[in-house]
Scaffold this motif. Structure first.
Motif, PDB file in Angstrom:
ATOM      1  N   ILE A   1      -1.548  -7.013  -3.574  1.00 57.07           N
ATOM      2  CA  ILE A   1      -1.615  -6.410  -2.234  1.00 57.07           C
ATOM      3  C   ILE A   1      -2.782  -6.995  -1.437  1.00 57.07           C
ATOM      4  O   ILE A   1      -2.636  -7.393  -0.272  1.00 57.07           O
ATOM      5  N   ILE A   2      -3.944  -7.094  -2.107  1.00 56.93           N
ATOM      6  CA  ILE A   2      -5.124  -7.640  -1.417  1.00 56.93           C
ATOM      7  C   ILE A   2      -4.856  -9.076  -0.978  1.00 56.93           C
ATOM      8  O   ILE A   2      -5.164  -9.471   0.153  1.00 56.93           O
ATOM      9  N   ALA A   3      -4.212  -9.844  -1.848  1.00 62.52           N
ATOM     10  CA  ALA A   3      -3.902 -11.239  -1.517  1.00 62.52           C
ATOM     11  C   ALA A   3      -2.992 -11.311  -0.292  1.00 62.52           C
ATOM     12  O   ALA A   3      -3.244 -12.091   0.637  1.00 62.52           O
ATOM     13  N   ILE A   4      -1.984 -10.476  -0.283  1.00 66.14           N
ATOM     14  CA  ILE A   4      -1.061 -10.484   0.864  1.00 66.14           C
ATOM     15  C   ILE A   4      -1.813 -10.137   2.153  1.00 66.14           C
ATOM     16  O   ILE A   4      -1.646 -10.795   3.187  1.00 66.14           O
ATOM     17  N   LEU A   5      -2.673  -9.118   2.052  1.00 65.95           N
ATOM     18  CA  LEU A   5      -3.430  -8.707   3.243  1.00 65.95           C
ATOM     19  C   LEU A   5      -4.306  -9.858   3.758  1.00 65.95           C
ATOM     20  O   LEU A   5      -4.397 -10.100   4.965  1.00 65.95           O
ATOM     21  N   PHE A   6      -4.933 -10.580   2.801  1.00 68.98           N
ATOM     22  CA  PHE A   6      -5.788 -11.708   3.197  1.00 68.98           C
ATOM     23  C   PHE A   6      -4.981 -12.800   3.888  1.00 68.98           C
ATOM     24  O   PHE A   6      -5.380 -13.310   4.932  1.00 68.98           O
ATOM     25  N   ILE A   7      -3.837 -13.148   3.299  1.00 70.48           N
ATOM     26  CA  ILE A   7      -3.001 -14.200   3.883  1.00 70.48           C
ATOM     27  C   ILE A   7      -2.540 -13.787   5.279  1.00 70.48           C
ATOM     28  O   ILE A   7      -2.598 -14.554   6.231  1.00 70.48           O
TER      29      ILE A   7
ATOM     30  N   PRO B   1       0.263  -7.621  14.639  1.00 74.18           N
ATOM     31  CA  PRO B   1      -1.183  -7.421  14.653  1.00 74.18           C
ATOM     32  C   PRO B   1      -1.790  -7.714  13.279  1.00 74.18           C
ATOM     33  O   PRO B   1      -1.123  -7.517  12.257  1.00 74.18           O
ATOM     34  N   ALA B   2      -3.015  -8.179  13.269  1.00 68.89           N
ATOM     35  CA  ALA B   2      -3.693  -8.446  11.999  1.00 68.89           C
ATOM     36  C   ALA B   2      -4.052  -7.115  11.335  1.00 68.89           C
ATOM     37  O   ALA B   2      -4.210  -6.100  12.026  1.00 68.89           O
TER      38      ALA B   2
END
Ligand code: ATP
Ligand code: MG
Lengths: 264, 246
Positions: free
Chosen positions: A26-32, A48-49
């Motif tokens: 999840i964190i990886a997806i959010l970062f990308i 939106p980011a």
């Protein structure tokens, strides 16, 4: 010695990764998501980011809390009514086999109709108040509960039933001491489905016409291209579902304490 | 009090006769074993006594009162222990008395202790071994208010060591309580070791072909297995079984 240390470290890492792997994803997806929306300068109304969404979630708190509270109450109300009615109907059908034979196939058949399509009808009949909304949520919660509960009753172990009958148990005792506790795990799986359905049912019923609720907030946000708010709404719907789920899971753990998944 | 009289019990399934005119009596405080080949109708007989099935002909009386077709008159342990998996051992052993009314947890705890199950009151059935589960099922039967107990091959699923241990345990507990027991098995040694009397059931349709009253004194222990008298009895019963099977 050194090697052992490395190995320990490695297995420790593995444990963390296994346990937290979904969080990491999840964190990886959010970062990308964050980086790509900045790098590709995607317009805010399109996507939106995550930081923009978080920003709206924090700063817009006052604009949507009453929507949130309303939807929460609505889902809980609908859920409680739906589960109670579902349990009641399941028990009645179980205790009256003749009625069950007639009704059960219809129940299974009706499961294939998305209940939501009945919503416009309910609005026509009952208007835009709380009643049609509660009816929709009750309907979507009702079926998984009835089907799961009846299945649970039907799977009562014949050996245990035999013992209880030989011991002279009355019909009421059979139900209270054997069939109902035996069906509890099945009932809980129905309740879990009903919990997530109830939030979904509440939001959809609000889409069809209401003056407050997350569904209303979403429709308003959509028509004014406040995509960040749409995401805030989605986020809260997810959180609401997860909280319901967690509460039921805890309840299940307490009530089914010490029980194995198999019969013994 | 616990005297069971079976008179002329006959039962067919789909015009296939299973039990054919059975007569027998189990006296107060007696341990009677029915010995018969697999499929001869032993469990069916218990289902008839327990009122799960109605005999085509004949009656059962318990203490001179007719109980044919009535449920809950006797206490019963089926071939599998049949414990409720969501109840602790303590809650399981009181089930029989709970169904009939009064529950006495102190007596239950006391009995569990005597049965070698102290410390397991709060365990769940899946945490016990097969032998322990059988013990729990038997304690449940003893704690039930009925004074007549039917045991349907309670040890047939256990290994030889556990079975011997359980037989000895059963005798010890039973000799203290002396409720009448009707026991079913197809193991000759088990029948000889436990019973006061053995009834031999023939093949289909089953009827009682022989009855033996055993002279072994109580309390019995495992030395009995090796006595000449025991072996002689074993030979006799074996021949009787062979005789009516061929
Ligand atoms: N409900 C039923 N309907 C039809 N036939 C039955 C029924 N119950 C038992 N039988 C038949 O009756 C016969 C006796 O069965 P029963 O279970 O009483 O044997 P048993 O002596 O207990 O055997 P085992 O030692 O294997 O437990 C069998 O042939 C079985 O097929
Ligand atoms: Mg049997």
């Amino acid at each position: 010695m050194f090697q052992l240390l490395i190995q320990n470290r490695l297995s420790f890492m593995k444990k963390i990764v296994r346990h937290y792997s979904s969080v990491i994803v999840i964190i990886a997806i959010l970062f990308i998501w964050q980086w790509s929306s900045k790098l590709l300068s995607i317009p805010k109304w399109l996507l939106p980011a995550p930081t923009d969404i978080l920003n709206e979630a924090v700063n817009g708190w006052n604009t949507y809390t009453h929507h949130l509270v309303s939807t929460t109450y609505l889902s809980i109300g609908g859920f409680v009514i739906g589960v109670s009615v579902g349990l009641l109907v399941a028990v009645i059908l179980h205790l009256l086999p003749i009625v069950r034979q007639a009704v059960y196939p219809l129940l299974i058949l009706s499961q294939n109709i998305p209940i939501i399509v009945l919503a416009p009808l309910l609005v026509i009949w009952f208007g835009f108040g709380v009643l049609p909304k509660l009816i929709i949520i009750t309907l979507v919660c009702f079926f998984p509960i009835v089907v799961a509960t009846l299945d649970g009753f039907r799977q009562t172990s014949p050996e245990l039933l035999h013992y209880m009958q030989m011991a002279g148990a009355t019909k009421g005792q059979l139900f209270r001491k054997l069939e109902f506790p035996h069906a509890l795990p099945a009932i809980f799986s129905g309740v879990k489905i009903a919990a997530t359905y109830s939030v979904m049912g509440a939001v959809i019923s609000e889409w069809l016409g209401a003056n407050k609720g997350i569904g209303v907030y979403m429709t308003l946000a959509q028509s004014s291209f406040r995509t960040d708010r749409v995401f805030v709404a989605i986020g809260f719907i997810m959180v609401l579902c997860l909280i319901f789920f967690a509460i039921i899971l805890t309840l299940e753990k307490v009530l089914l304490k010490g029980r194995m998944h198999t019969n013994g | 009090m616990g005297e069971l009289v079976a008179t002329n019990i006959t039962k067919s399934f789909d015009s296939k006769k299973i039990l054919d005119r059975l007569f027998f009596t189990v006296k107060e405080g007696e341990f009677v074993t029915i010995l018969g080949p697999s499929g001869s109708g032993k469990s069916t007989l218990f289902h008839l006594i327990g009122g799960m099935l109605q005999p085509d002909d004949g009656t059962f009386t318990l203490n001179q009162e007719e109980i044919t077709g009535r449920r809950g008159a006797i206490s019963y342990t089926p071939q599998s222990p049949s414990l409720l998996p969501w109840r602790t051992v303590l809650k399981n052993v009181v089930l029989g008395s709970e169904i009939k009314g009064e529950v006495d947890f102190n007596q239950a705890k006391h009995m569990l202790e005597k049965a070698g199950l102290s410390g397991y009151e709060d365990a769940y059935p899946h945490q016990l071994s097969g032998g322990m589960r059988q013990r729990v099922a038997f304690v449940r039967a003893l704690l039930s208010p009925q004074d007549f107990i039917c045991l349907d091959e309670p040890f047939s699923a256990l290994d030889e060591f556990t079975r011997l241990e359980m037989q000895q345990w059963l005798l010890k507990i039973w000799e203290e309580h002396r409720k009448s027991i009707l026991f079913v098995t197809h193991n000759i040694e088990e029948a000889l070791y436990l019973s006061d009397r053995i009834l031999i059931l023939s093949k289909k349709p089953a009827t009682i072909v022989e009855e033996y009253t055993l002279p072994f004194a109580r309390p019995r222990d495992q030395d009995l297995f090796l006595t000449d008298e025991f072996l002689q009895w074993k030979r006799e019963i074996y021949q009787a079984l062979q005789g009516n099977l061929n």
